[in-house]
Design a protein around this motif. Structure first.
Motif, PDB file in Angstrom:
ATOM      1  N   GLY A  64      -3.028   0.686  -1.129  1.00 15.69           N
ATOM      2  CA  GLY A  64      -1.994   0.626  -0.108  1.00 15.69           C
ATOM      3  C   GLY A  64      -1.096   1.840  -0.060  1.00 15.69           C
ATOM      4  O   GLY A  64      -0.065   1.811   0.624  1.00 15.69           O
ATOM      5  N   PHE A  65      -1.459   2.900  -0.755  1.00 17.49           N
ATOM      6  CA  PHE A  65      -0.687   4.141  -0.701  1.00 17.49           C
ATOM      7  C   PHE A  65      -1.305   5.099   0.312  1.00 17.49           C
ATOM      8  O   PHE A  65      -2.524   5.090   0.545  1.00 17.49           O
ATOM      9  N   ALA A  66      -0.466   5.936   0.902  1.00 20.03           N
ATOM     10  CA  ALA A  66      -0.926   6.837   1.961  1.00 20.03           C
ATOM     11  C   ALA A  66      -1.682   8.035   1.390  1.00 20.03           C
ATOM     12  O   ALA A  66      -1.180   8.733   0.512  1.00 20.03           O
ATOM     13  N   LEU A  90      -4.593   4.792   4.482  1.00 19.07           N
ATOM     14  CA  LEU A  90      -4.263   4.169   3.195  1.00 19.07           C
ATOM     15  C   LEU A  90      -5.461   4.096   2.253  1.00 19.07           C
ATOM     16  O   LEU A  90      -6.607   3.946   2.685  1.00 19.07           O
ATOM     17  N   PHE A 146       4.715   4.854   2.786  1.00 15.66           N
ATOM     18  CA  PHE A 146       3.640   4.270   1.981  1.00 15.66           C
ATOM     19  C   PHE A 146       3.358   5.138   0.753  1.00 15.66           C
ATOM     20  O   PHE A 146       2.222   5.238   0.305  1.00 15.66           O
ATOM     21  N   HIS A 162       7.260   0.748   7.027  1.00 14.56           N
ATOM     22  CA  HIS A 162       6.303   0.049   6.158  1.00 14.56           C
ATOM     23  C   HIS A 162       5.975  -1.334   6.715  1.00 14.56           C
ATOM     24  O   HIS A 162       4.822  -1.787   6.647  1.00 14.56           O
TER      25      HIS A 162
END
Length: 253
Positions: A214-216, A210, A151, A187
């Motif tokens: 939607g990024f970690a 997240l 992610f 993912h």
């Protein structure tokens, strides 16, 4: 005043001091002056002078056998906003996950091509692990690392592949194509699993925390003996903890 003393890099006063502080390895409590000088390439007189000043700031402490890292470093690390906010938001979810599974729980972030562990709850019945709070491991062979990479922006994955996938254990994935395929699968399903890829005898299941895009931001995992822990069984619990931390952080912003 010599100009070179104020230039960035390892030849500056700050750079030399940092080389001394970063010479310690996870398993080492103290180092001698001679060993510090050897590892850093500094003259003993230079190392001694810098250590004396670092001692005055409580960044290192003198011991009968040499020098050890000081409490001021721990105090400064606990003030880092990103870690402090993340640890505070994650604390109740990590505690619940630990009580539900009785396995070692990790919280980690991605830094470069490595993961940095910002929290760890040790299981008494679990294996001895190479992870520690503040410690680092390669991202490509850890459950939390793969959850973070799956992610992460593509540029971050490319950077990891460009550095080479070093083998830490017989089952470490070192083929770039296979790792890319696995990250795509992670993912899709929302959890990552590790089977003896960082350490022989251990297995792990991890899920990403997240942000709104939607990024970690971080990853949560539980780790245990490969012959006892069933990753698929505990995957929903790990993912629920990660989702809870995600929602708490979003609410905090």
């Amino acid at each position: 005043m010599r100009t070179a003393e104020w230039n960035d890099g390892p030849n500056s006063v700050l750079g030399r001091a940092m080389s001394l502080l970063t010479a310690f390895r996870p398993e080492e409590v103290e180092l001698s002056l001679a060993e510090l000088a050897r590892r850093t390439g500094l003259a003993k007189t230079t190392a001694h002078r810098l250590l004396r000043e670092l001692t005055a700031w409580d960044l290192v402490e003198r011991t009968p056998g040499g020098v050890r890292l000081g409490m001021r470093l721990f105090e400064l690390g606990s003030l880092v906003p990103r870690q402090r906010g993340l640890r505070e938001a994650a604390a109740p979810f990590l505690a619940d996950l630990f009580e539900a599974t009785h396995e070692t729980v990790h919280l980690a972030i991605l830094d470069g091509v490595e993961v940095v562990y910002v929290q760890k709850l040790d299981s008494r019945r679990g294996p001895k692990l190479p992870s520690r709070v503040g410690g680092r491991l390669p991202a490509h062979c850890t459950g939390v690392g793969k959850a973070l990479l799956a992610f992460a922006p593509q540029a971050r994955v490319d950077a990891v592949l460009a550095t080479g996938l070093r083998r830490r254990a017989p089952r470490t994935v070192v083929a770039p194509g296979l790792l890319r395929q696995e990250l795509a699968e992670i993912h899709d399903r929302g959890v990552a699993m590790e089977h003896e890829e960082s350490t022989v005898g251990i297995t792990c299941v991890a899920a990403p925390v997240l942000d709104t895009d939607g990024f970690a931001l971080a990853a949560v995992s539980i780790t245990g003996w490969v012959n006892r822990l069933e990753p698929a069984r505990f995957a929903p619990a790990v993912r629920t903890a990660a989702l809870g931390i995600s929602r708490t952080l979003r609410g905090g912003r």
